[in-house]
Design a protein around this motif. Structure first.
Motif, PDB file in Angstrom:
ATOM      1  N   CYS A  74     -34.860 -16.325 -22.314  1.00  0.00           N
ATOM      2  CA  CYS A  74     -33.410 -16.269 -22.527  1.00  0.00           C
ATOM      3  C   CYS A  74     -32.681 -15.750 -21.289  1.00  0.00           C
ATOM      4  N   SER A  75     -33.448 -15.355 -20.263  1.00  0.00           N
ATOM      5  CA  SER A  75     -32.824 -14.809 -19.047  1.00  0.00           C
ATOM      6  C   SER A  75     -32.556 -15.861 -17.990  1.00  0.00           C
ATOM      7  N   ILE A  76     -33.070 -17.089 -18.205  1.00  0.00           N
ATOM      8  CA  ILE A  76     -32.822 -18.161 -17.227  1.00  0.00           C
ATOM      9  C   ILE A  76     -32.257 -19.389 -17.955  1.00  0.00           C
ATOM     10  N   PRO A 185     -38.545 -20.843  -7.073  1.00  0.00           N
ATOM     11  CA  PRO A 185     -37.591 -19.802  -6.657  1.00  0.00           C
ATOM     12  C   PRO A 185     -36.675 -19.442  -7.834  1.00  0.00           C
ATOM     13  N   GLY A 186     -36.518 -18.136  -8.090  1.00  0.00           N
ATOM     14  CA  GLY A 186     -35.705 -17.705  -9.233  1.00  0.00           C
ATOM     15  C   GLY A 186     -36.446 -17.848 -10.567  1.00  0.00           C
ATOM     16  N   GLY A 187     -37.746 -18.115 -10.507  1.00  0.00           N
ATOM     17  CA  GLY A 187     -38.570 -18.169 -11.728  1.00  0.00           C
ATOM     18  C   GLY A 187     -38.908 -16.758 -12.191  1.00  0.00           C
ATOM     19  N   LYS A 215     -39.529 -10.878  -4.915  1.00  0.00           N
ATOM     20  CA  LYS A 215     -38.396 -10.474  -4.075  1.00  0.00           C
ATOM     21  C   LYS A 215     -37.062 -10.527  -4.822  1.00  0.00           C
ATOM     22  N   GLY A 216     -37.081 -10.907  -6.106  1.00  0.00           N
ATOM     23  CA  GLY A 216     -35.848 -10.931  -6.906  1.00  0.00           C
ATOM     24  C   GLY A 216     -35.672  -9.614  -7.634  1.00  0.00           C
ATOM     25  N   PRO A 243     -32.190 -18.062  -7.097  1.00  0.00           N
ATOM     26  CA  PRO A 243     -31.034 -17.726  -7.932  1.00  0.00           C
ATOM     27  C   PRO A 243     -31.256 -16.376  -8.627  1.00  0.00           C
ATOM     28  N   HIS A 244     -30.230 -15.509  -8.602  1.00  0.00           N
ATOM     29  CA  HIS A 244     -30.374 -14.164  -9.162  1.00  0.00           C
ATOM     30  C   HIS A 244     -30.597 -14.212 -10.675  1.00  0.00           C
TER      31      HIS A 244
END
Ligand code: AAT
Length: 292
Positions: A74-76, A185-187, A215-216, A243-244
């Motif tokens: 639910c966070s992405i 990336p952003g996973g 690194k996120g 993506p943040h």
């Protein structure tokens, strides 16, 4: 035996034991990896125990499985490709299946006996395997991730046992590095992360490793699960550079999913408020693992 009280005592929590009244032992076998036990309890329904450690009970499995699946998903926005490490009972698959955006689910479980036992004794969990999006791989997740294509997954969920026995390497840096590589990336990663009351040091170690590797964002969340040692369980949430990801404020609200299929069993634990609340941490934990 029927009526016997079973005590669980383990080096992970020395000096304490948890007891649940056994009505009837339903299954007890040694697999290649661990001792697999299923019993009917007096108050928690059927219970799955591996090497003397409770993995789930019918009464409270919803809290763990719903949180470990929906906190990351639910966070992405629109997760499509998901990997589950461990989770041979199928409960996490059942929860992932609620997400209609998901197209492909890989699961890598080391012990086929856990899968077979779940299909026989826990049909409400093993139902997760019936989803045609699920691809089962029986083997060691360390090896599986080493060979995983780079950037393949939107989310990886590590539903593994405690780091004694076959899950030992699942808390070490090389394992997290392979996960970070397998994520786009952003996973996001959601990793079972023990009890804040019992394993502050282990949590601290995992957080330091993950801060170096991902690194996120890196965040710790927790939920109440009465039959796990000390009654709580934690989740470590990490995202890769890209993506943040704001884990605390879900971008993909579950309410959307709840309405999607009227025939599905209703969520019993997770909702958007529980999601955000799970990231509120006691003062001692913030101090000891420097999460401020
Ligand atoms: N959803 C139930 C909860 C579990 S099950 C953990 C699973 O991880 C087990 O089926 C075990 O066989 C599997 N496993 C352990 N090591 C590996 C490995 N190296 N590769 C793949 N699968 C593995 C977890 C409950 C947490 C309990 C907290 N105290």
């Amino acid at each position: 035996k029927s009526g016997e009280v079973v005590y669980f005592n383990n080096p992970m929590w020395p000096g304490e034991a948890h007891s649940i009244k056994v009505e009837k032992i339903l299954y007890k076998e040694k697999s290649e990896y661990q001792e697999v036990l299923v019993f009917e309890s007096l108050t928690y329904g059927k219970v799955l125990v591996l090497d003397g450690i409770v993995q789930l009970t019918e009464k409270d499995e919803c809290a763990y499985q719903e949180m470990i699946a929906h906190l990351p998903l639910c966070s992405i926005p629109s997760p499509k490709t998901v990997l589950v490490v461990g989770g041979g009972d199928g409960g996490v698959l059942r929860e992932i299946s609620r997400h209609s955006s998901v197209e492909h689910i890989d699961i890598c479980e080391i012990d086929k006996m856990v899968i077979d036992v779940s299909k026989k004794f826990f049909p409400d969990l093993a139902v997760g395997f019936e989803d045609p999006r699920v691809h089962l791989h029986v083997g060691d997740a360390i090896e599986f991730l080493r060979c995983a294509p780079e950037g393949k997954y939107d989310a990886v969920i590590v539903d593994s046992s405690d780091p004694v026995g076959p899950a030992q390497e699942l808390v070490e840096k090389p394992f997290f590095e392979t996960i970070a590589k397998a994520l786009r990336p952003g996973g996001v990663l959601c990793n079972m992360a023990e009890s804040m009351w019992l394993h502050t040091h282990l949590i601290q170690d995992m957080i330091s490793i993950c801060r170096e590797t991902f690194k996120g964002s890196v965040r710790y969340a927790w939920a109440s699960v009465p039959t796990y040692p000390s009654g709580v369980i934690g989740f470590l949430l990490c995202s890769t550079e890209g993506p943040h990801v704001d884990f605390v404020n879900p971008i993909n609200p579950i309410e959307k999913l709840e309405g999607a299929d009227k025939h599905r069993r209703k969520l019993r634990f997770y909702n958007s408020e529980m999601h955000s609340a799970a990231f509120a941490l006691p003062a001692f934990l913030k101090r000891e693992v420097s999460l401020l």
